[in-house]
Design a protein around this motif. Structure first.
Motif, mmCIF file in Angstrom:
data_model
loop_
_atom_site.group_PDB
_atom_site.id
_atom_site.type_symbol
_atom_site.label_atom_id
_atom_site.label_comp_id
_atom_site.label_asym_id
_atom_site.label_seq_id
_atom_site.Cartn_x
_atom_site.Cartn_y
_atom_site.Cartn_z
ATOM 1 N N ARG A 1 1.378 -3.339 -19.977
ATOM 2 C CA ARG A 1 2.223 -3.859 -18.898
ATOM 3 C C ARG A 1 1.654 -3.373 -17.571
ATOM 4 N N VAL A 2 1.224 -4.310 -16.760
ATOM 5 C CA VAL A 2 0.563 -3.976 -15.498
ATOM 6 C C VAL A 2 1.584 -4.025 -14.365
ATOM 7 N N PRO A 3 1.743 -2.936 -13.620
ATOM 8 C CA PRO A 3 2.728 -2.933 -12.538
ATOM 9 C C PRO A 3 2.279 -3.809 -11.378
ATOM 10 N N ALA A 4 3.239 -4.463 -10.739
ATOM 11 C CA ALA A 4 2.915 -5.347 -9.617
ATOM 12 C C ALA A 4 2.236 -4.579 -8.492
ATOM 13 N N GLU A 5 2.643 -3.326 -8.298
ATOM 14 C CA GLU A 5 2.026 -2.549 -7.219
ATOM 15 C C GLU A 5 0.559 -2.236 -7.534
ATOM 16 N N GLY A 6 0.242 -2.113 -8.825
ATOM 17 C CA GLY A 6 -1.145 -1.892 -9.203
ATOM 18 C C GLY A 6 -2.006 -3.107 -8.904
ATOM 19 N N VAL A 7 -1.486 -4.275 -9.204
ATOM 20 C CA VAL A 7 -2.202 -5.516 -8.909
ATOM 21 C C VAL A 7 -2.396 -5.674 -7.406
ATOM 22 N N ALA A 8 -1.344 -5.412 -6.649
ATOM 23 C CA ALA A 8 -1.447 -5.529 -5.193
ATOM 24 C C ALA A 8 -2.490 -4.555 -4.644
ATOM 25 N N ALA A 9 -2.532 -3.357 -5.210
ATOM 26 C CA ALA A 9 -3.473 -2.351 -4.719
ATOM 27 C C ALA A 9 -4.918 -2.749 -4.980
ATOM 28 N N VAL A 10 -5.217 -3.264 -6.169
ATOM 29 C CA VAL A 10 -6.611 -3.639 -6.448
ATOM 30 C C VAL A 10 -7.012 -4.893 -5.681
ATOM 31 N N ARG A 11 -6.069 -5.787 -5.469
ATOM 32 C CA ARG A 11 -6.391 -6.969 -4.664
ATOM 33 C C ARG A 11 -6.750 -6.564 -3.248
ATOM 34 N N ALA A 12 -5.998 -5.626 -2.699
ATOM 35 C CA ALA A 12 -6.270 -5.179 -1.332
ATOM 36 C C ALA A 12 -7.572 -4.379 -1.271
ATOM 37 N N LYS A 13 -7.781 -3.491 -2.237
ATOM 38 C CA LYS A 13 -8.968 -2.639 -2.211
ATOM 39 C C LYS A 13 -10.252 -3.439 -2.344
ATOM 40 N N PHE A 14 -10.250 -4.422 -3.246
ATOM 41 C CA PHE A 14 -11.473 -5.158 -3.527
ATOM 42 C C PHE A 14 -11.503 -6.539 -2.867
ATOM 43 N N ASN A 15 -10.467 -6.814 -2.061
ATOM 44 C CA ASN A 15 -10.434 -8.043 -1.273
ATOM 45 C C ASN A 15 -10.590 -9.283 -2.150
#
Length: 345
Positions: A159-173
């Motif tokens: 189960r992937v947390p939404a905040e984790g997805v948001a963080a990797v999207r922002a970090k890796f653009n």
């Protein structure tokens, strides 16, 4: 009604095995809904455990893979005294049973392994004929010794947390795949920690990548720092691939993989992660056996030639040709992938 047990699982050190261990955690929750499950494991696996809702807490093992560390294991056991009613030891090594022994956990379950009768008081003999799969062996340890085998094995689900997805999207653009104006994403996992005899050729991954990019897909390359060289080789032969190998920790890799639409992988830890993320998956097997460690995902397709010399379970091909992998063409893998995907509109 007896109180819910407090359970300590001594977990495996490999990513794929830890994913498969989730089937045990799920099975324990089915049998003991109110039990508390802690997992003793290498620190780098803790982010994976955080994506398993059944696990209350990950306890970091203060030793690296292969280290004996008798004193450290004893000290940790002393610190854990009084916290648990039951320990389940998944690795078969003698040293892995030391901490539960020194913790004086009343019930200590595991396979006999390296003659661990003195350390385990619920030592089981492994019947490989009845339990051919690793996941079955794990789940069976959560049952009574006389339970019918093989057991039913719940399917791992990370189960992937939404905040984790948001963080990797922002970090890796990276944009969110599937959105308007974005491409579908194919995740390629070209590494395999165990050795070259489990790795499909980089040139074949590159050809598959070029074909999918020509169809409008984005291709992302995953792996650890040890896989960075092969990922760079693929990216050089298939310009346009996005390389994440060596740039992410395990948690980030899991969260990024959750954004993919499909995956192609060698038999590796990331293969099991992709399966547990419920991704359409093509798993390529060479020296290893899909009957022993298959991807636990109904959507997975296994590509394996089944040569007379395989599975040999060797790190390097003992015959020097690795035909079990080089004779699997990119077209074969592409056909299996296309069969998993919905038809293009």
């Amino acid at each position: 009604m007896p109180p819910a047990p407090r359970i300590l699982i001594v977990g495996p050190s490999w990513v794929g095995d830890m994913v498969m261990a989730q089937s045990l955690f799920l099975a324990l929750k089915q049998r003991h809904p109110h039990c508390a499950i802690d997992v003793l494991a290498p620190a780098w696996t803790l982010p994976l455990l955080q994506r398993m809702p059944e696990v209350a807490r990950g306890v970091a093992m203060p030793l690296g893979h292969g280290q004996f560390g008798f004193g450290a294991r004893r000290q940790l056991g002393l610190e854990l005294r009084g916290r648990y009613d039951w320990a389940i030891v998944l690795p078969n090594s003698w040293k892995s049973a030391l901490t539960p022994f020194f913790a004086k956990i009343p019930k200590r379950t595991g396979y006999v392994g390296e003659l661990r009768y003195g350390l385990l008081n619920d030592a089981r003999k492994l019947d490989k004929a009845k339990l051919p799969k690793t996941v079955q062996r794990f789940v069976a340890l959560g049952l009574e010794p006389d339970a019918a085998l093989p057991p039913e094995c719940p399917v791992p689900r990370l189960r992937v947390p939404a905040e984790g997805v948001a963080a990797v999207r922002a970090k890796f653009n990276v944009p969110l795949p599937g959105g308007e104006g974005t491409e579908k994403v194919l995740a390629l996992c070209p590494g395999a920690e165990y050795g070259p005899a489990k790795r499909w050729p980089a040139a074949y991954f590159a050809k598959l990548a070029r074909n999918k990019m020509a169809q409008g897909w984005s291709v992302w390359l995953f792996g650890s720092g040890k896989d960075q060289a092969v990922a760079e080789e693929i990216a050089a032969a298939a310009p346009g691939c996005v390389g994440f190998a060596g740039r992410t920790d395990l948690a980030e890799a899991v969260d990024l993989l959750s954004l993919a639409d499909a995956a192609v992988s060698n038999d590796s830890g990331l293969m099991h992660v992709a399966a547990a993320l419920e991704k359409p998956l093509v798993a390529i097997y060479g020296s290893s056996d899909p009957g022993f460690t298959p991807p636990l995902n109904a959507q997975a397709r296994i590509v394996r030639l089944g040569l007379e010399c395989s599975p040999c379970f060797k790190r390097d091909c003992p015959l020097g040709h690795t035909r079990c992998l080089t004779d699997i063409s990119p077209e074969q893998v592409s056909a299996q992938l296309d069969a998993l995907l919905p038809p293009a509109p």
